[in-house]
Motif scaffolding. Structure first.
Motif, mmCIF file in Angstrom:
data_model
loop_
_atom_site.group_PDB
_atom_site.id
_atom_site.type_symbol
_atom_site.label_atom_id
_atom_site.label_comp_id
_atom_site.label_asym_id
_atom_site.label_seq_id
_atom_site.Cartn_x
_atom_site.Cartn_y
_atom_site.Cartn_z
ATOM 1 N N GLY A 79 0.807 -1.216 0.000
ATOM 2 C CA GLY A 79 0.000 0.000 0.000
ATOM 3 C C GLY A 79 0.839 1.265 0.000
ATOM 4 O O GLY A 79 0.435 2.291 -0.566
ATOM 5 N N ALA A 80 2.027 1.204 0.621
ATOM 6 C CA ALA A 80 2.902 2.373 0.706
ATOM 7 C C ALA A 80 3.938 2.417 -0.415
ATOM 8 O O ALA A 80 4.778 3.323 -0.434
ATOM 9 C CB ALA A 80 3.615 2.388 2.060
ATOM 10 N N HIS A 81 3.883 1.453 -1.346
ATOM 11 C CA HIS A 81 4.879 1.348 -2.432
ATOM 12 C C HIS A 81 6.294 1.314 -1.867
ATOM 13 O O HIS A 81 7.212 1.955 -2.406
ATOM 14 C CB HIS A 81 4.727 2.501 -3.419
ATOM 15 N N ASP A 82 6.459 0.585 -0.799
ATOM 16 C CA ASP A 82 7.771 0.464 -0.156
ATOM 17 C C ASP A 82 8.554 -0.639 -0.866
ATOM 18 O O ASP A 82 8.539 -1.801 -0.466
ATOM 19 C CB ASP A 82 7.592 0.145 1.330
ATOM 20 N N TYR A 83 9.243 -0.270 -1.966
ATOM 21 C CA TYR A 83 9.951 -1.247 -2.782
ATOM 22 C C TYR A 83 10.973 -2.056 -1.989
ATOM 23 O O TYR A 83 11.007 -3.293 -2.081
ATOM 24 C CB TYR A 83 10.655 -0.553 -3.954
ATOM 25 N N PRO A 84 11.858 -1.408 -1.222
ATOM 26 C CA PRO A 84 12.875 -2.197 -0.508
ATOM 27 C C PRO A 84 12.272 -3.213 0.452
ATOM 28 O O PRO A 84 12.746 -4.353 0.537
ATOM 29 C CB PRO A 84 13.681 -1.126 0.234
ATOM 30 N N LEU A 85 11.220 -2.822 1.187
ATOM 31 C CA LEU A 85 10.606 -3.750 2.135
ATOM 32 C C LEU A 85 9.895 -4.876 1.409
ATOM 33 O O LEU A 85 9.952 -6.038 1.824
ATOM 34 C CB LEU A 85 9.628 -2.992 3.043
ATOM 35 N N MET A 86 9.203 -4.551 0.315
ATOM 36 C CA MET A 86 8.544 -5.585 -0.481
ATOM 37 C C MET A 86 9.562 -6.587 -1.001
ATOM 38 O O MET A 86 9.365 -7.802 -0.910
ATOM 39 C CB MET A 86 7.781 -4.945 -1.651
ATOM 40 N N GLN A 87 10.664 -6.086 -1.542
ATOM 41 C CA GLN A 87 11.690 -6.967 -2.085
ATOM 42 C C GLN A 87 12.312 -7.821 -0.990
ATOM 43 O O GLN A 87 12.602 -9.005 -1.199
ATOM 44 C CB GLN A 87 12.765 -6.134 -2.787
ATOM 45 N N GLY A 88 12.535 -7.232 0.185
ATOM 46 C CA GLY A 88 13.115 -7.989 1.284
ATOM 47 C C GLY A 88 12.214 -9.124 1.740
ATOM 48 O O GLY A 88 12.675 -10.249 1.972
#
Length: 326
Positions: free
Chosen positions: A286-295
């Protein structure tokens, strides 16, 4: 030896493909995480800092996708998963480390219980087919077809709203300081009981049906008939001969279930507002947090691959034919 080498090469290629897809998919999504981060911190971060934030979060707008891809691999090999945009300035590793124990504790225990309970009941029902035990099959079929998040909503309505037996959300009572004391531990158990029961009920049915069908199949095999002709006890034949061979196909399913423990039950954690990896992943999307999504995707990928490797090893141990073929 050749068998294991082939499997290792296969898993290495699979890991590379999964990590590559993990890199590109978030960047194909609509939205700009840096812009949303600036809007979230309106008045505290100037728009001139935009380019610096792109570099900080590993999303350098001036770099090509290939350069970002190479930098991403360099970060992975150095053990750096980057900074979380949603929970800045926390690192991705710190966010995952905080959420992972909750998911493993809840989903892990529930998965193991459902597998052991489902396999045991499946063997008993399959061995005694045609008896009263088959009357349980419609119930298991019902629970296996019901969406688990719907079952969670029903559980909240019955045991949290109608009867205030269990809390409806959270991992522990708000205001408590996490620690190894009975007050905190009892609160964690109380908050985790309802989602754990829901997960067990929604997943145990599948294990029962699978084990029951395999048990029915193997009971007609010659080695079971010979074991019965030798005068061995019913319990020994059922568990030592029928169950041992019937459980082989269940091993792969159980290994995959262990792998997906890391991801948790995404919607279930959302329904119960349980602060596990699945709930964190939904927030990151929802927050478009790419690094966290990838992690998180990386953790899920690696856990599934490790689970498959363990399944291969379990097959070698349980099935002598696999060792001969290898």
């Amino acid at each position: 030896m050749k068998y294991f080498l082939r499997r290792i090469v296969f898993y290495v290629i699979t890991a590379w493909a999964a990590i590559t897809i993990n890199f590109f998919i978030p960047r194909m999504m609509d939205g700009d995480p840096v812009s949303s981060f600036i809007n979230k911190n309106q008045g505290r971060i100037s728009s001139e800092a935009r380019e610096s934030l792109y570099v900080l979060f590993g999303l350098d707008s001036g770099a090509s996708l290939w350069e970002q891809y190479v930098d991403y691999w360099k970060m992975l090999f150095s053990g750096d998963l980057g900074l979380s945009i949603m929970l800045f300035p926390s690192t991705v590793s710190e966010v995952i480390a905080q959420a992972l124990p909750w998911t493993i504790g809840l989903v892990g225990i529930a998965t193991v219980i459902s597998f052991l309970l489902g396999s045991f009941l499946g063997v008993v029902i399959g061995w005694r087919r045609g008896s009263w035990a088959d009357g349980l099959l419609p119930i298991t079929t019902f629970f296996s077809s019901v969406p688990y998040f719907w079952l969670g909503l029903v559980a909240i309505m019955l045991f949290s709203v109608t009867w205030s037996v269990f809390p409806s959300s959270g991992a522990y009572q708000p205001g408590l300081v996490p620690g190894w004391n009975w007050e905190f531990i009892s609160s964690v158990i109380e908050h985790g009981t309802l989602p754990a029961i829901t997960i067990v009920l929604s997943s145990v049915a599948g294990w029962i049906l699978g084990m029951r069908n395999m048990t029915v199949t193997v009971t007609s095999e010659d080695y079971v008939t010979v074991a019965q002709a030798k005068g061995l006890s019913e319990r020994r034949v059922m568990f030592g001969y029928a169950a041992r061979n019937a459980i082989l196909p269940q091993v792969s399913g159980f290994a995959l279930s262990l792998g997906f423990i890391v991801s948790g039950t995404l919607v279930m954690e959302k329904v119960f507002s349980y602060q596990g990896v699945g709930f964190t992943l939904l927030q990151a999307i929802g927050a478009h947090d790419y690094p966290l999504m990838q992690g998180i995707f990386l953790m899920i990928t690696l856990s599934v691959l490790v689970a498959n490797i363990l399944a291969d090893l379990a097959y070698v141990v349980l099935d002598p034919r696999t060792r001969q073929e290898g």
